[in-house]
Design an enzyme around this catalytic site. Structure first.
Site, mmCIF file in Angstrom:
data_model
loop_
_atom_site.group_PDB
_atom_site.id
_atom_site.type_symbol
_atom_site.label_atom_id
_atom_site.label_comp_id
_atom_site.label_asym_id
_atom_site.label_seq_id
_atom_site.Cartn_x
_atom_site.Cartn_y
_atom_site.Cartn_z
ATOM 1 N N SER A 94 45.176 45.595 38.611
ATOM 2 C CA SER A 94 44.028 45.176 39.398
ATOM 3 C C SER A 94 44.169 45.655 40.838
ATOM 4 C CB SER A 94 43.921 43.648 39.371
ATOM 5 O OG SER A 94 42.864 43.208 40.165
ATOM 6 N N ARG B 5 35.194 38.430 43.265
ATOM 7 C CA ARG B 5 34.829 39.254 42.109
ATOM 8 C C ARG B 5 33.414 38.966 41.641
ATOM 9 N NH1 ARG B 5 38.865 41.876 39.067
ATOM 10 N NH2 ARG B 5 40.970 41.533 39.841
ATOM 11 N N HIS C 266 45.690 48.872 29.325
ATOM 12 C CA HIS C 266 45.107 48.246 30.520
ATOM 13 C C HIS C 266 44.528 49.380 31.355
ATOM 14 C CE1 HIS C 266 45.617 45.538 34.295
ATOM 15 N NE2 HIS C 266 44.461 45.340 33.705
ATOM 16 N N ARG D 16 44.940 34.609 38.751
ATOM 17 C CA ARG D 16 45.664 34.212 37.542
ATOM 18 C C ARG D 16 46.937 33.445 37.884
ATOM 19 N NH1 ARG D 16 48.049 37.901 35.589
ATOM 20 N NH2 ARG D 16 47.584 39.614 37.010
ATOM 21 N N LYS E 268 41.856 37.693 30.035
ATOM 22 C CA LYS E 268 43.217 38.210 29.942
ATOM 23 C C LYS E 268 43.977 37.591 28.768
ATOM 24 C CE LYS E 268 43.159 41.261 33.179
ATOM 25 N NZ LYS E 268 43.085 42.696 32.793
ATOM 26 N N LYS F 277 40.535 51.039 39.025
ATOM 27 C CA LYS F 277 40.055 51.308 37.668
ATOM 28 C C LYS F 277 38.531 51.223 37.586
ATOM 29 C CE LYS F 277 42.195 48.250 35.183
ATOM 30 N NZ LYS F 277 42.655 47.454 36.334
ATOM 31 N N THR F 278 37.984 50.126 38.098
ATOM 32 C CA THR F 278 36.540 49.921 38.006
ATOM 33 C C THR F 278 35.786 50.925 38.863
ATOM 34 O OG1 THR F 278 36.848 47.563 37.571
ATOM 35 C CG2 THR F 278 34.686 48.256 38.342
ATOM 36 N N ASP G 294 38.236 48.091 32.087
ATOM 37 C CA ASP G 294 39.523 47.378 32.200
ATOM 38 C C ASP G 294 40.418 47.421 30.969
ATOM 39 O OD1 ASP G 294 41.287 45.825 33.831
ATOM 40 O OD2 ASP G 294 40.675 44.013 32.771
#
Length: 532
Positions: free
Chosen positions: A239, A324, A219, A60, A200, A243-244, A258
């Site tokens: 990130s 990713r 988030h 990003r 996002k 989380k995933t 997410d």
């Protein structure tokens, strides 16, 4: 409308989008993959995955993100965190992008943001790249063909990677720009092919709109006990904090990985897919996510692969550490079909501590939870943002400052009220370093993290003995079955305890200095919980 049905071309014309080349409306995955390959946007990989590169930008561009400063949002945007753009500059950017789009082919996807129909947002995404259409079709929620017949977008995203902004003319910082206009309900993205900007931007949008409805945008990933949506848990984190990985547990149902909302009705996923990091992905530790990299239409971004065999190299970060894959949620075997869960019984705040100070798990009081939520301490991991090449300690309030258009205390007070109303138990989980700081210690063993989380979620962790942490005042388990007791005492994992003490003092001081900005806005109990 034509015969009671929406005409997408007319809808685009109403927004001034005319004179395009071929426009593909709401194509399904096979057609989008075919278009992307025909146009040379990538290759078909093993199992039918789509292999692509995002080019110059592999993460990003948060410094190139703007909000149009109109009178309607002047007093509600957190301007210290969101760069303003003048309405006139936005209008010039919009007009110039539309002119640039003339005669070019585009791909349109009409999608939902939000699994709860009461709170969902209807979003139209207009993309220059076919694989961007595929990506956002995975990541948002897909209406049925019948629902598309009456679909009218509330917001529109126009993504044009080939357009370069002019900072002097368009009021931006560089040739890359991501900007939200709340008056025109329009998001413009230019000069970046990094697909994460699409999702996002939608998250940022929901983070502004939902608090006014009493919905807490988070988030976080989320899951619930199999067959029992009431037993839900949410996992806050930036990130790279897990989380995933941690929410995709085989013994629980995955709600999403997410972005979620917490309303008076419970928890709901904003998205319809997952966007998982693949660097060092282990097929034994994370078999379900690994399997998606060989499924049809999974978007595999920036991964190195053998040009002949198409074998993916999960350990090669020569293009970026931010490799990713994007895939629909139903590619995970135990994923929720509805994207809905109950009110969270457990709230986990994930942090990647590059200092090696924090324990692998700690129990928080509600006041301590607010302190750590507003602090948002973690380490940005390599590749997630442009310029980040190694873990960098940072404070990202609400575990998502780049996506927060409102002031942090808005989200903090919402979360505080919901914890009080529904009685959630809060935990801080460190997935970062142990035995020393980054460069000396090692990453927290994922097997231990999973065991501790399982004990927290099934309630057995509440029965063990706890000690009070001398640095932060939270409760840390002394011994947990199946977990090395030394790991639970970070000081004991360091070869030099005095060095640990010095590092801990440094981190405590960093927390204190960062939290000073929130003191005027918080309750006395949170102030008292600041540092034990």
């Amino acid at each position: 409308m034509t015969n009671g049905r929406v005409n997408p071309a007319q809808e685009l014309a109403h927004q001034g989008i005319t004179g395009l080349g071929n426009v593909s409306y709401n194509d399904l995955e096979p057609a989008l993959v075919e278009y992307a390959i025909q146009r040379g946007e990538g290759r078909l990989g093993k199992g039918g995955a789509f292999l692509c590169s995002t080019g110059q930008f592999t993460g990003r561009s948060p410094k190139d993100k703007f909000v149009v400063r109109s009178t309607s949002v002047e007093n509600t945007i957190w301007w210290e965190n969101n760069a303003p753009m003048a309405p006139e500059a936005f209008d010039r950017l919009h007009a110039d992008m539309l002119a640039h789009m003339q005669g070019r082919d585009y791909f349109v996807q009409d999608l939902y943001a939000g699994a709860d129909p009461v709170h969902r947002l209807d979003v139209r995404v207009v993309t220059e790249l076919a694989w961007h259409g595929l990506f956002i079709r995975h990541l948002l929620r897909r209406p049925s063909r019948e629902e598309l017949d009456s679909f009218v977008p509330e917001w529109t995203i126009i993504n044009c990677p080939s357009f370069k902004a002019d900072p002097a003319r368009h009021g931006c910082r560089t040739e890359t720009v991501i900007t939200l206009n709340f008056d025109k309900k329009l998001i413009l993205i230019a000069n970046t092919a990094y697909a994460g900007e699409n999702k996002k931007s939608v998250f940022t949008l929901l983070n502004y709109l939902l608090p006014e409805k009493g919905v807490m945008p988070m988030h976080c990933s989320a899951n619930h006990a199999i067959g029992n949506p009431v037993d839900s848990a949410v996992f806050f984190g930036l990130s790279g904090t897990g989380k995933t990985t941690l929410s995709a547990a085989p013994d629980r149902t995955l709600i999403g990985d997410d972005e979620h909302g917490w309303s008076d009705r419970g928890t709901f996923n904003f998205e319809g897919g997952c966007y998982a990091k693949t660097i060092n992905l282990d097929p034994q530790a994370e078999p379900d996510i690994y399997a998606t990299t060989h499924r049809f239409a999974t978007v595999v971004e920036n991964m190195v692969y053998d040009p002949e065999t198409l074998e993916l190299d999960f350990d090669d970060d020569s293009l970026t550490a931010n490799t990713r894959c994007a895939y629909p949620l139903d590619y995970i075997p135990n994923a929720s079909a509805t994207g809905l869960g109950g009110h969270p019984k457990n709230i986990i705040m994930l942090t990647c501590d590059a200092f090696g100070v924090l324990p692998p798990i700690a129990r928080l009081t509600p006041a301590q939870a607010m302190y750590h939520f507003l602090s948002g301490f973690t380490s940005k991991v390599a590749g997630t943002e442009r310029g980040v090449t190694e873990p960098t300690p940072t404070f990202s309030t609400c575990f998502g400052a780049p996506f927060m258009p409102r002031r942090p205390e808005v989200y903090g007070k919402l979360l505080q009220a919901k914890i009080a109303k529904h009685g959630a138990t809060c935990w801080l989980v460190n997935t970062g370093w142990t035995g020393g700081a980054y460069g000396t210690g090692r990453r927290m063993p994922i097997k231990a993290t999973r065991a501790l989380l399982s004990a927290a979620l099934d309630g057995s962790l509440a029965a063990v003995d706890f000690r009070r942490d001398a640095n932060f005042g939270f409760d840390v388990p002394v011994a947990v079955p199946g977990v090395d007791a030394t790991l639970l005492n970070p000081r004991a994992t360091w070869a030099d305890p005095a060095a640990y003490d010095a590092q801990a003092a440094k981190l405590v001081d960093m927390f204190s200095k960062n939290f000073a900005q929130y003191v005027p806005f918080i309750d006395d109990d949170v102030k008292a919980a600041a540092i034990g």
